[in-house]
Design a protein around this motif. Sequence first.
Motif, PDB file in Angstrom:
ATOM      1  N   TRP A   1       0.815  -1.212   0.000  1.00 47.10           N
ATOM      2  CA  TRP A   1       0.000   0.000   0.000  1.00 47.10           C
ATOM      3  C   TRP A   1       0.855   1.271   0.000  1.00 47.10           C
ATOM      4  O   TRP A   1       0.411   2.320  -0.501  1.00 47.10           O
ATOM      5  N   SER A   2       2.078   1.200   0.523  1.00 52.38           N
ATOM      6  CA  SER A   2       2.992   2.348   0.417  1.00 52.38           C
ATOM      7  C   SER A   2       3.400   2.556  -1.034  1.00 52.38           C
ATOM      8  O   SER A   2       3.504   3.696  -1.500  1.00 52.38           O
ATOM      9  N   LEU A   3       3.610   1.451  -1.751  1.00 49.00           N
ATOM     10  CA  LEU A   3       3.916   1.548  -3.177  1.00 49.00           C
ATOM     11  C   LEU A   3       2.742   2.158  -3.925  1.00 49.00           C
ATOM     12  O   LEU A   3       2.935   3.049  -4.779  1.00 49.00           O
ATOM     13  N   ALA A   4       1.536   1.711  -3.605  1.00 39.46           N
ATOM     14  CA  ALA A   4       0.348   2.249  -4.267  1.00 39.46           C
ATOM     15  C   ALA A   4       0.220   3.750  -4.019  1.00 39.46           C
ATOM     16  O   ALA A   4      -0.068   4.530  -4.941  1.00 39.46           O
ATOM     17  N   PHE A   5       0.457   4.173  -2.777  1.00 36.22           N
ATOM     18  CA  PHE A   5       0.376   5.597  -2.450  1.00 36.22           C
ATOM     19  C   PHE A   5       1.442   6.394  -3.197  1.00 36.22           C
ATOM     20  O   PHE A   5       1.159   7.459  -3.762  1.00 36.22           O
ATOM     21  N   ALA A   6       2.677   5.889  -3.210  1.00 35.92           N
ATOM     22  CA  ALA A   6       3.775   6.599  -3.867  1.00 35.92           C
ATOM     23  C   ALA A   6       3.525   6.724  -5.367  1.00 35.92           C
ATOM     24  O   ALA A   6       3.732   7.790  -5.956  1.00 35.92           O
TER      25      ALA A   6
ATOM     26  N   GLU B   1      11.961   2.147  -3.891  1.00 38.30           N
ATOM     27  CA  GLU B   1      12.302   1.251  -2.775  1.00 38.30           C
ATOM     28  C   GLU B   1      11.219   0.182  -2.589  1.00 38.30           C
ATOM     29  O   GLU B   1      11.528  -1.007  -2.390  1.00 38.30           O
ATOM     30  N   CYS B   2       9.955   0.607  -2.648  1.00 36.37           N
ATOM     31  CA  CYS B   2       8.860  -0.345  -2.483  1.00 36.37           C
ATOM     32  C   CYS B   2       8.739  -1.289  -3.691  1.00 36.37           C
ATOM     33  O   CYS B   2       8.351  -2.446  -3.530  1.00 36.37           O
TER      34      CYS B   2
ATOM     35  N   ILE C   1      -8.595  -0.805   7.577  1.00 40.52           N
ATOM     36  CA  ILE C   1      -7.430  -0.072   8.058  1.00 40.52           C
ATOM     37  C   ILE C   1      -6.180  -0.424   7.257  1.00 40.52           C
ATOM     38  O   ILE C   1      -5.346   0.445   6.979  1.00 40.52           O
ATOM     39  N   LEU C   2      -6.045  -1.692   6.849  1.00 36.80           N
ATOM     40  CA  LEU C   2      -4.811  -2.144   6.192  1.00 36.80           C
ATOM     41  C   LEU C   2      -4.405  -1.285   4.990  1.00 36.80           C
ATOM     42  O   LEU C   2      -3.216  -0.937   4.854  1.00 36.80           O
ATOM     43  N   PRO C   3      -5.330  -0.898   4.086  1.00 38.54           N
ATOM     44  CA  PRO C   3      -4.901  -0.035   2.971  1.00 38.54           C
ATOM     45  C   PRO C   3      -4.372   1.323   3.415  1.00 38.54           C
ATOM     46  O   PRO C   3      -3.588   1.951   2.697  1.00 38.54           O
ATOM     47  N   THR C   4      -4.799   1.778   4.606  1.00 34.03           N
ATOM     48  CA  THR C   4      -4.342   3.091   5.066  1.00 34.03           C
ATOM     49  C   THR C   4      -2.890   3.049   5.566  1.00 34.03           C
ATOM     50  O   THR C   4      -2.323   4.101   5.860  1.00 34.03           O
TER      51      THR C   4
END
Length: 301
Positions: free
Chosen positions: A41-46, A178-179, A213-216
């Motif tokens: 999800w950090s990759l998705a956000f970035a 990085e992700c 919560i997990l996607p957040t």
Amino acid sequence: MRNKGPLLVLFCYVLFGILPIYWKLIGNLDPYFILANRVVWSLAFALFCVAIKGQWWRIKALRHEGKLLRTLLVSGALLVVNWGSYIIAVNTDHIIDASLAYYLNPIMSILIGCFFFREQLTGLQKCSVALATLGVLYGVVSFGVVPWLALVIGGTFALYGALKKAVVLDGVTSLAIECLWMLVPALIGYVWLVSQGRFTMDGSAISWWQWLILPTTGIITGWPLVIFARGLRTTSYSLSGILMYINPTLQLLCGVFLYGEHFNAIYGVMFAFVWAAVLLYLASILLEHRRQQRQRDNLRQ
């Protein structure tokens, strides 16, 4: 107020300091399952931020930057180890150790600068390192165990910061790369955990709201970094160094007063040494800042 940089930095350090509350919401989940979700999800956000900014060209341009990509591979691995060890610390009732890690972090950064970048230590910095070392050794002798969580969290973050000194990318793009490097290991771990039914540490089912919560985890990871990078542009190094200690202080307060972790006499002595080391470190920053200011004033004359 014209310069909002310090307020943005302050906001981020406060947010980092109360993050244990967020991770405790999913504290019954397997830490490795949380970590795999955090990477994805950090990759998705970035990537979302990169797309919004229309900066895909930056990622494409990295295809021929082998050295930079290798650096981001190593920094990505360090980041994931840092994330994972922090999640384990919070969700196994070791928030005090996580707090200790970020008090020790600048001292570890000083040592890395000394050994890897041949930076000269001032007298105050040498005393700071000595006091922090004595504090950790006292804890090892008294508890009979090495505070490995604190050392891993603080050490990986210090090494990560040292590597990022050589990265000339904005925070979001470098986080995306990085992700991306860590995506395959994260997906392999995710699939294996699902096949083993290891969603939670106690074998219970995941609540529907925990699935939400997990996607957040991507937002809570990436969004503060974006704000932090923006705030640092107009915040002095010395002020940022002082504000940084809001983070571990709030973590310590969360561990003791919200989650009932026992701050015993041994911790008291350990932290006394480390806090003294921090004060000397901050004094060295302020003295260096004043020295540079005097040099600038002399050049103007």
